[in-house]
Design a protein around this motif. Structure first.
Motif, PDB file in Angstrom:
ATOM      1  N   ALA A 252       0.732  -1.167   0.154  1.00  0.00           N
ATOM      2  CA  ALA A 252       0.266   0.090   0.161  1.00  0.00           C
ATOM      3  C   ALA A 252       0.832   1.229   0.070  1.00  0.00           C
ATOM      4  O   ALA A 252       0.478   2.068  -0.675  1.00  0.00           O
ATOM      5  CB  ALA A 252      -0.983  -0.102   1.150  1.00  0.00           C
ATOM      6  N   ALA A 253       1.864   1.229   0.532  1.00  0.00           N
ATOM      7  CA  ALA A 253       2.590   2.423   0.827  1.00  0.00           C
ATOM      8  C   ALA A 253       3.287   2.786  -0.417  1.00  0.00           C
ATOM      9  O   ALA A 253       3.608   3.639  -0.878  1.00  0.00           O
ATOM     10  CB  ALA A 253       3.897   2.102   1.905  1.00  0.00           C
ATOM     11  N   PHE A 254       4.006   1.680  -1.066  1.00  0.00           N
ATOM     12  CA  PHE A 254       4.901   1.646  -2.491  1.00  0.00           C
ATOM     13  C   PHE A 254       3.860   2.046  -3.327  1.00  0.00           C
ATOM     14  O   PHE A 254       3.814   3.137  -4.218  1.00  0.00           O
ATOM     15  CB  PHE A 254       5.274   0.614  -2.980  1.00  0.00           C
ATOM     16  N   GLY A 255       2.430   1.600  -3.512  1.00  0.00           N
ATOM     17  CA  GLY A 255       1.407   2.065  -4.508  1.00  0.00           C
ATOM     18  C   GLY A 255       1.013   3.549  -4.246  1.00  0.00           C
ATOM     19  O   GLY A 255       0.957   4.314  -5.375  1.00  0.00           O
ATOM     20  N   LEU A 256       0.967   3.867  -2.952  1.00  0.00           N
ATOM     21  CA  LEU A 256       0.397   5.123  -2.904  1.00  0.00           C
ATOM     22  C   LEU A 256       1.537   6.268  -3.446  1.00  0.00           C
ATOM     23  O   LEU A 256       1.547   7.263  -3.845  1.00  0.00           O
ATOM     24  CB  LEU A 256       0.163   5.522  -1.299  1.00  0.00           C
ATOM     25  N   VAL A 257       2.821   5.847  -3.068  1.00  0.00           N
ATOM     26  CA  VAL A 257       3.897   6.664  -3.389  1.00  0.00           C
ATOM     27  C   VAL A 257       4.233   6.899  -5.086  1.00  0.00           C
ATOM     28  O   VAL A 257       4.234   7.850  -5.667  1.00  0.00           O
ATOM     29  CB  VAL A 257       5.313   6.257  -2.813  1.00  0.00           C
ATOM     30  N   GLU A 258       3.802   5.512  -5.600  1.00  0.00           N
ATOM     31  CA  GLU A 258       3.937   5.432  -7.304  1.00  0.00           C
ATOM     32  C   GLU A 258       2.766   6.084  -7.761  1.00  0.00           C
ATOM     33  O   GLU A 258       2.753   6.682  -8.631  1.00  0.00           O
ATOM     34  CB  GLU A 258       3.672   3.925  -7.373  1.00  0.00           C
ATOM     35  N   LEU A 259       1.519   6.162  -7.139  1.00  0.00           N
ATOM     36  CA  LEU A 259       0.461   6.938  -7.564  1.00  0.00           C
ATOM     37  C   LEU A 259       0.514   8.523  -7.685  1.00  0.00           C
ATOM     38  O   LEU A 259       0.249   8.977  -8.412  1.00  0.00           O
ATOM     39  CB  LEU A 259      -0.867   6.316  -6.940  1.00  0.00           C
ATOM     40  N   LEU A 260       0.995   8.768  -6.315  1.00  0.00           N
ATOM     41  CA  LEU A 260       1.104  10.125  -6.109  1.00  0.00           C
ATOM     42  C   LEU A 260       2.395  10.895  -6.879  1.00  0.00           C
ATOM     43  O   LEU A 260       2.440  12.063  -7.336  1.00  0.00           O
ATOM     44  CB  LEU A 260       1.305  10.552  -4.541  1.00  0.00           C
ATOM     45  N   PHE A 261       3.567  10.221  -6.868  1.00  0.00           N
ATOM     46  CA  PHE A 261       4.792  10.833  -7.440  1.00  0.00           C
ATOM     47  C   PHE A 261       5.350   9.816  -8.501  1.00  0.00           C
ATOM     48  O   PHE A 261       6.718   9.549  -8.122  1.00  0.00           O
ATOM     49  CB  PHE A 261       5.753  11.064  -6.187  1.00  0.00           C
ATOM     50  N   PRO A 262       4.809   9.687  -9.557  1.00  0.00           N
ATOM     51  CA  PRO A 262       5.283   8.399 -10.533  1.00  0.00           C
ATOM     52  C   PRO A 262       6.663   9.206 -11.159  1.00  0.00           C
ATOM     53  O   PRO A 262       7.323   8.130 -11.429  1.00  0.00           O
ATOM     54  CB  PRO A 262       4.252   8.371 -11.414  1.00  0.00           C
ATOM     55  N   ASP A 263       6.568  10.518 -11.415  1.00  0.00           N
ATOM     56  CA  ASP A 263       7.791  10.900 -12.212  1.00  0.00           C
ATOM     57  C   ASP A 263       9.160  10.841 -11.371  1.00  0.00           C
ATOM     58  O   ASP A 263      10.016  10.698 -11.857  1.00  0.00           O
ATOM     59  CB  ASP A 263       7.654  12.557 -12.814  1.00  0.00           C
ATOM     60  N   LYS A 264       8.953  11.318 -10.099  1.00  0.00           N
ATOM     61  CA  LYS A 264       9.998  11.229  -9.070  1.00  0.00           C
ATOM     62  C   LYS A 264      10.544   9.665  -8.903  1.00  0.00           C
ATOM     63  O   LYS A 264      11.816   9.297  -8.818  1.00  0.00           O
ATOM     64  CB  LYS A 264       9.756  11.992  -7.923  1.00  0.00           C
ATOM     65  N   LEU A 265       9.741   8.787  -9.070  1.00  0.00           N
ATOM     66  CA  LEU A 265       9.913   7.576  -8.529  1.00  0.00           C
ATOM     67  C   LEU A 265      10.575   6.886  -9.610  1.00  0.00           C
ATOM     68  O   LEU A 265      11.478   6.196  -9.539  1.00  0.00           O
ATOM     69  CB  LEU A 265       8.749   6.654  -8.226  1.00  0.00           C
ATOM     70  N   VAL A 266      10.118   7.136 -11.032  1.00  0.00           N
ATOM     71  CA  VAL A 266      10.783   6.372 -12.125  1.00  0.00           C
ATOM     72  C   VAL A 266      12.181   7.197 -12.223  1.00  0.00           C
ATOM     73  O   VAL A 266      13.258   6.443 -12.669  1.00  0.00           O
ATOM     74  CB  VAL A 266       9.964   6.796 -13.251  1.00  0.00           C
TER      75      VAL A 266
ATOM     76  N   GLY B 195      22.122   6.319 -15.432  1.00  0.00           N
ATOM     77  CA  GLY B 195      20.643   6.694 -15.176  1.00  0.00           C
ATOM     78  C   GLY B 195      20.290   8.134 -15.400  1.00  0.00           C
ATOM     79  O   GLY B 195      19.075   8.360 -15.820  1.00  0.00           O
ATOM     80  N   GLY B 196      20.969   9.104 -15.014  1.00  0.00           N
ATOM     81  CA  GLY B 196      20.764  10.463 -15.127  1.00  0.00           C
ATOM     82  C   GLY B 196      20.503  10.882 -16.474  1.00  0.00           C
ATOM     83  O   GLY B 196      19.940  11.952 -16.867  1.00  0.00           O
ATOM     84  N   GLU B 197      21.314  10.152 -17.595  1.00  0.00           N
ATOM     85  CA  GLU B 197      21.210  10.527 -18.932  1.00  0.00           C
ATOM     86  C   GLU B 197      20.200  10.086 -19.667  1.00  0.00           C
ATOM     87  O   GLU B 197      20.007  10.314 -20.764  1.00  0.00           O
ATOM     88  CB  GLU B 197      22.779  10.423 -19.439  1.00  0.00           C
ATOM     89  N   MET B 198      19.461   8.917 -18.890  1.00  0.00           N
ATOM     90  CA  MET B 198      18.213   8.266 -19.629  1.00  0.00           C
ATOM     91  C   MET B 198      17.010   9.218 -19.909  1.00  0.00           C
ATOM     92  O   MET B 198      16.628   9.818 -18.701  1.00  0.00           O
ATOM     93  CB  MET B 198      17.914   6.930 -18.972  1.00  0.00           C
ATOM     94  N   THR B 199      16.422   8.950 -20.813  1.00  0.00           N
ATOM     95  CA  THR B 199      14.959   9.637 -20.948  1.00  0.00           C
ATOM     96  C   THR B 199      14.049   8.616 -21.262  1.00  0.00           C
ATOM     97  O   THR B 199      14.064   7.691 -21.933  1.00  0.00           O
ATOM     98  CB  THR B 199      15.139  10.735 -21.936  1.00  0.00           C
ATOM     99  N   VAL B 200      13.037   8.838 -20.372  1.00  0.00           N
ATOM    100  CA  VAL B 200      11.915   7.832 -20.362  1.00  0.00           C
ATOM    101  C   VAL B 200      10.917   8.262 -21.371  1.00  0.00           C
ATOM    102  O   VAL B 200      10.647   9.576 -21.625  1.00  0.00           O
ATOM    103  CB  VAL B 200      11.230   7.592 -18.877  1.00  0.00           C
ATOM    104  N   LYS B 201      10.096   7.184 -22.041  1.00  0.00           N
ATOM    105  CA  LYS B 201       9.168   7.517 -22.908  1.00  0.00           C
ATOM    106  C   LYS B 201       7.838   8.250 -22.290  1.00  0.00           C
ATOM    107  O   LYS B 201       7.772   7.845 -21.031  1.00  0.00           O
ATOM    108  CB  LYS B 201       8.566   6.442 -23.702  1.00  0.00           C
ATOM    109  N   PRO B 202       7.151   8.911 -22.983  1.00  0.00           N
ATOM    110  CA  PRO B 202       6.025   9.735 -22.400  1.00  0.00           C
ATOM    111  C   PRO B 202       5.201   8.724 -21.570  1.00  0.00           C
ATOM    112  O   PRO B 202       4.399   9.133 -20.519  1.00  0.00           O
ATOM    113  CB  PRO B 202       5.524  10.457 -23.241  1.00  0.00           C
ATOM    114  N   TRP B 203       5.029   7.552 -21.887  1.00  0.00           N
ATOM    115  CA  TRP B 203       3.986   6.584 -21.304  1.00  0.00           C
ATOM    116  C   TRP B 203       4.359   6.055 -20.195  1.00  0.00           C
ATOM    117  O   TRP B 203       3.511   5.236 -19.308  1.00  0.00           O
ATOM    118  CB  TRP B 203       3.497   5.601 -22.329  1.00  0.00           C
ATOM    119  N   VAL B 204       5.653   6.209 -19.907  1.00  0.00           N
ATOM    120  CA  VAL B 204       6.272   5.531 -18.618  1.00  0.00           C
ATOM    121  C   VAL B 204       5.501   5.885 -17.446  1.00  0.00           C
ATOM    122  O   VAL B 204       5.240   5.246 -16.401  1.00  0.00           O
ATOM    123  CB  VAL B 204       7.686   5.601 -18.515  1.00  0.00           C
ATOM    124  N   VAL B 205       5.168   7.396 -17.135  1.00  0.00           N
ATOM    125  CA  VAL B 205       5.010   7.924 -16.103  1.00  0.00           C
ATOM    126  C   VAL B 205       3.398   7.508 -15.875  1.00  0.00           C
ATOM    127  O   VAL B 205       3.070   7.095 -14.684  1.00  0.00           O
ATOM    128  CB  VAL B 205       5.038   9.285 -16.079  1.00  0.00           C
TER     129      VAL B 205
END
Length: 74
Positions: free
Chosen positions: A7-21, A32-42
């Motif tokens: 539940a805690a991980f789900g809540l963090v992922e639901l509220l802050f998906p971009d930061k978690l990714v 990892g700092g140089e990687m860019t994610v596709k728009p659908w990942v968030v």
């Protein structure tokens, strides 16, 4: 305990998906700092967080003790 962690991980992922990714990408890859994610990942991360939260809150009810209705038929 597992339900609370899920539940805690789900809540963090639901509220802050971009930061978690971003954090998970930095942890998983050397550059990892140089990687860019596709728009659908968030969006996918947010949906996954909602599913984790729902499973933690409702999905395990029948498997963890329940009210014993299944045993009455036997």
């Amino acid at each position: 305990m597992l339900r609370a962690l899920l539940a805690a991980f789900g809540l963090v992922e639901l509220l802050f998906p971009d930061k978690l990714v971003a954090v998970m990408t930095r942890l998983a890859y050397e550059d990892g700092g140089e990687m860019t994610v596709k728009p659908w990942v968030v969006t996918a991360a947010r949906v996954e967080g909602a599913v984790f939260l729902l499973v933690a809150l409702f999905g395990l009810r029948g498997r963890c003790g329940g009210d014993g209705e299944a045993d009455e038929d036997e």
